[in-house]
Design a protein around this motif. Structure first.
Motif, PDB file in Angstrom:
ATOM      1  N   SER A  81       0.812  -1.217   0.000  1.00 16.09           N
ATOM      2  CA  SER A  81       0.000   0.000   0.000  1.00 16.09           C
ATOM      3  C   SER A  81       0.849   1.271   0.000  1.00 16.09           C
ATOM      4  O   SER A  81       0.333   2.364  -0.227  1.00 16.09           O
ATOM      5  N   ASP A  82       2.165   1.133   0.240  1.00 20.89           N
ATOM      6  CA  ASP A  82       3.056   2.288   0.107  1.00 20.89           C
ATOM      7  C   ASP A  82       3.721   2.340  -1.269  1.00 20.89           C
ATOM      8  O   ASP A  82       4.679   3.076  -1.471  1.00 20.89           O
ATOM      9  N   PHE A  83       3.248   1.495  -2.161  1.00 23.86           N
ATOM     10  CA  PHE A  83       3.805   1.410  -3.507  1.00 23.86           C
ATOM     11  C   PHE A  83       5.252   0.919  -3.512  1.00 23.86           C
ATOM     12  O   PHE A  83       6.024   1.235  -4.401  1.00 23.86           O
ATOM     13  N   ASN A  84       5.600   0.127  -2.519  1.00 25.81           N
ATOM     14  CA  ASN A  84       6.887  -0.568  -2.558  1.00 25.81           C
ATOM     15  C   ASN A  84       6.690  -1.855  -3.345  1.00 25.81           C
ATOM     16  O   ASN A  84       5.743  -2.595  -3.082  1.00 25.81           O
ATOM     17  N   VAL A  85       7.576  -2.089  -4.299  1.00 26.60           N
ATOM     18  CA  VAL A  85       7.371  -3.248  -5.178  1.00 26.60           C
ATOM     19  C   VAL A  85       8.540  -4.232  -5.124  1.00 26.60           C
ATOM     20  O   VAL A  85       9.671  -3.865  -4.771  1.00 26.60           O
ATOM     21  N   LYS A  86       8.223  -5.469  -5.455  1.00 20.47           N
ATOM     22  CA  LYS A  86       9.232  -6.524  -5.589  1.00 20.47           C
ATOM     23  C   LYS A  86       8.904  -7.366  -6.810  1.00 20.47           C
ATOM     24  O   LYS A  86       7.732  -7.655  -7.081  1.00 20.47           O
ATOM     25  N   ILE A  87       9.954  -7.776  -7.499  1.00 17.98           N
ATOM     26  CA  ILE A  87       9.793  -8.643  -8.670  1.00 17.98           C
ATOM     27  C   ILE A  87       9.677 -10.090  -8.204  1.00 17.98           C
ATOM     28  O   ILE A  87      10.395 -10.517  -7.288  1.00 17.98           O
ATOM     29  N   ILE A  88       8.758 -10.839  -8.823  1.00 20.14           N
ATOM     30  CA  ILE A  88       8.601 -12.278  -8.540  1.00 20.14           C
ATOM     31  C   ILE A  88       8.723 -13.053  -9.856  1.00 20.14           C
ATOM     32  O   ILE A  88       8.953 -12.456 -10.902  1.00 20.14           O
ATOM     33  N   ASP A  89       8.541 -14.337  -9.768  1.00 18.35           N
ATOM     34  CA  ASP A  89       8.392 -15.233 -10.931  1.00 18.35           C
ATOM     35  C   ASP A  89       9.619 -15.272 -11.837  1.00 18.35           C
ATOM     36  O   ASP A  89       9.621 -14.694 -12.933  1.00 18.35           O
ATOM     37  N   PHE A  90      10.623 -15.989 -11.396  1.00 16.38           N
ATOM     38  CA  PHE A  90      11.847 -16.139 -12.186  1.00 16.38           C
ATOM     39  C   PHE A  90      11.827 -17.414 -13.038  1.00 16.38           C
ATOM     40  O   PHE A  90      12.867 -17.958 -13.394  1.00 16.38           O
ATOM     41  N   GLY A  91      10.601 -17.855 -13.373  1.00 13.60           N
ATOM     42  CA  GLY A  91      10.449 -19.086 -14.148  1.00 13.60           C
ATOM     43  C   GLY A  91      11.010 -19.016 -15.564  1.00 13.60           C
ATOM     44  O   GLY A  91      11.268 -20.047 -16.180  1.00 13.60           O
ATOM     45  N   SER A  92      11.176 -17.818 -16.103  1.00 14.90           N
ATOM     46  CA  SER A  92      11.744 -17.691 -17.457  1.00 14.90           C
ATOM     47  C   SER A  92      13.170 -17.135 -17.425  1.00 14.90           C
ATOM     48  O   SER A  92      13.760 -16.875 -18.486  1.00 14.90           O
ATOM     49  N   ALA A  93      13.710 -16.941 -16.240  1.00  8.42           N
ATOM     50  CA  ALA A  93      15.005 -16.254 -16.112  1.00  8.42           C
ATOM     51  C   ALA A  93      16.158 -17.130 -16.605  1.00  8.42           C
ATOM     52  O   ALA A  93      16.084 -18.354 -16.580  1.00  8.42           O
ATOM     53  N   ILE A  94      17.209 -16.466 -17.074  1.00  3.98           N
ATOM     54  CA  ILE A  94      18.425 -17.182 -17.475  1.00  3.98           C
ATOM     55  C   ILE A  94      19.656 -16.421 -16.996  1.00  3.98           C
ATOM     56  O   ILE A  94      19.619 -15.208 -16.790  1.00  3.98           O
ATOM     57  N   PHE A  95      20.727 -17.178 -16.865  1.00  2.00           N
ATOM     58  CA  PHE A  95      22.042 -16.568 -16.695  1.00  2.00           C
ATOM     59  C   PHE A  95      22.586 -16.321 -18.095  1.00  2.00           C
ATOM     60  O   PHE A  95      22.640 -17.225 -18.916  1.00  2.00           O
ATOM     61  N   VAL A  96      22.967 -15.069 -18.339  1.00  2.00           N
ATOM     62  CA  VAL A  96      23.559 -14.753 -19.634  1.00  2.00           C
ATOM     63  C   VAL A  96      25.014 -15.198 -19.573  1.00  2.00           C
ATOM     64  O   VAL A  96      25.755 -14.755 -18.701  1.00  2.00           O
ATOM     65  N   ASP A  97      25.383 -16.096 -20.473  1.00  2.00           N
ATOM     66  CA  ASP A  97      26.713 -16.716 -20.427  1.00  2.00           C
ATOM     67  C   ASP A  97      27.813 -15.671 -20.626  1.00  2.00           C
ATOM     68  O   ASP A  97      27.932 -15.091 -21.711  1.00  2.00           O
ATOM     69  N   PRO A  98      28.619 -15.392 -19.574  1.00  2.79           N
ATOM     70  CA  PRO A  98      29.623 -14.333 -19.705  1.00  2.79           C
ATOM     71  C   PRO A  98      30.779 -14.713 -20.636  1.00  2.79           C
ATOM     72  O   PRO A  98      31.529 -13.852 -21.084  1.00  2.79           O
ATOM     73  N   SER A  99      30.916 -16.016 -20.958  1.00  2.00           N
ATOM     74  CA  SER A  99      32.036 -16.418 -21.810  1.00  2.00           C
ATOM     75  C   SER A  99      31.744 -16.113 -23.292  1.00  2.00           C
ATOM     76  O   SER A  99      32.637 -16.128 -24.125  1.00  2.00           O
ATOM     77  N   ILE A 100      30.490 -15.857 -23.610  1.00  2.00           N
ATOM     78  CA  ILE A 100      30.150 -15.472 -24.988  1.00  2.00           C
ATOM     79  C   ILE A 100      29.929 -13.963 -24.978  1.00  2.00           C
ATOM     80  O   ILE A 100      29.080 -13.466 -24.246  1.00  2.00           O
TER      81      ILE A 100
END
Ligand code: ADP
Ligand code: MG
Ligand code: MG
Length: 350
Positions: free
Chosen positions: A230-249
């Motif tokens: 109710s104070d408009f503080n937000v948090k991101i959820i749902d990392f079901g599509s998330a990936i680690f971007v391969d730093p070696s490429i």
């Protein structure tokens, strides 16, 4: 059965059932479903995502040093530590499901089910990880230390909207909802004020900047995947599509798309190989439009491909907001804002 969602004859993990009482359903999809639950002793509420093991796609697993193979989503909620990213609290499993226990962030925005939630109790609760965990269990921080620095506020959602229309997403009957989608729906004009939008967007940008710095791309940023209080503080959820971007490429490109079509970048819609970071910035642009106007910037896919923003003509917002919107939604990913450029944009300097 505790919920229709569990198959006939299913037994909950015993330690989970001894610790938590399941309550309302918050959402469901092909992957599984999410419910609220109450800690039986301490009384605070949590969100539990039941993830069907068989439905976790091949790309969405990581090898954890301590626990072996885990869904990326489960791993990330433990690994990440940011005030605008929801914290994982505990993990259970049985043969069919992972039970991802998370802090329940936000205020219930559903008018019919707007009951007090027990954030106060959550903040006062002793560490819930003092009980001996069954393997595998994440050694997460106690909820006390993961809680926000700001004191909990009572639940005073926005005044009800001027229309009783139900939201247009798939109905999940009468569950309480804590997300930004519902918050926008319940707002007086079905959009936020420019100041509210700035406050919310700055927090999301902060979280995405943190993810980017850790080589993580969420890939499904949208109002339903952001929970808000109710104070408009937000948090991101749902990392079901998330990936680690391969730093070696140096410049990895992706061809498959995992997010939500309404938020898909121009290059994704035209089926070009795409880079994760600019595609993520595009989703932020679409989100910004939902905050300011309550609708997508693109009535049609053709508009999205061209980056042709169509404004709702009755809505006024500043030139700076418009400039940022255009910068995030540039059809050419090379000319689109970077997350750093968004952070530094003059719209935030008021
Ligand atoms: P899905 O992968 O099916 O989209 P989500 O993880 O996004 O599942 O959860 C579905 C819905 O449940 C969200 O849109 C939100 O309304 C609610 N929800 C999920 N996690 C939380 C949480 N930690 N706090 C409050 N609400 C949550
Ligand atoms: Mg979701
Ligand atoms: Mg998801």
């Amino acid at each position: 059965r505790y919920s229709e969602q569990f198959p006939e004859g299913h037994h909950l993990d015993l330690r989970f059932a001894c610790t938590y009482q399941l309550e309302d359903q918050l959402g469901s999809g092909g992957y599984g479903f999410v419910m609220t639950a109450k800690h039986r002793v301490a009384g605070y509420e949590v969100a539990v995502k039941f993830i069907i093991k068989d439905k976790v796609p091949d790309y969405a697993w990581v090898d954890d040093e301590r626990y072996g193979r885990l869904p990326t989503e489960v791993f990330l909620l433990d690994y990440m530590d940011h005030k605008n990213i929801v914290k994982g609290i505990d993990l259970f499993q049985d043969q069919l499901f992972y039970y991802l226990v998370q802090e329940l962030h936000g205020s219930p925005w559903d008018k019919a089910a707007r009951k007090m939630h027990t954030r106060q109790q959550l903040l006062q609760a002793p560490s819930i990880l003092s009980a001996p965990p069954l393997a595998p269990s994440l050694s997460m921080e106690s909820v006390d230390s993961a809680g926000p620095a700001t004191p909990p506020s009572p639940c005073h959602p926005l005044p009800p909207g001027d229309s009783g229309l139900m939201p247009s997403r798939p109905p999940c009957s009468r569950r309480p909802s804590y997300d930004l989608f519902e918050c926008i729906e319940q707002s007086p004009h079905k959009r936020l004020t420019e100041d509210q939008a700035r406050h919310v967007f700055a927090q999301v940008v902060d979280a995405v900047h943190y993810l980017d710095a850790h080589g993580i791309s969420h890939r499904d940023i949208k109002d339903e995947n952001i929970v808000i209080d109710s104070d408009f503080n937000v948090k991101i959820i749902d990392f079901g599509s998330a990936i680690f971007v391969d730093p070696s490429i140096p410049r990895p490109h992706y061809t498959l798309f995992y997010g939500t079509t309404a938020y898909a970048a121009s290059e994704i819609l035209t089926k070009k190989p795409y880079q994760a970071a600019p595609a993520e910035v595009w989703t932020l642009g679409v989100l910004l439009s939902y905050l300011l106007q309550g609708v997508s910037p693109f009535p049609t896919v053709r508009d999205a491909v061209k980056g042709r923003i169509i404004l709702e003509n009755r809505i006024r917002f500043s030139d700076d907001a418009m400039d940022l919107l255009q910068f995030c939604l540039h059809p050419n990913p090379a000319k689109r804002a970077t997350i750093q450029e968004i952070k530094e944009h003059r719209w935030f300097r008021v």
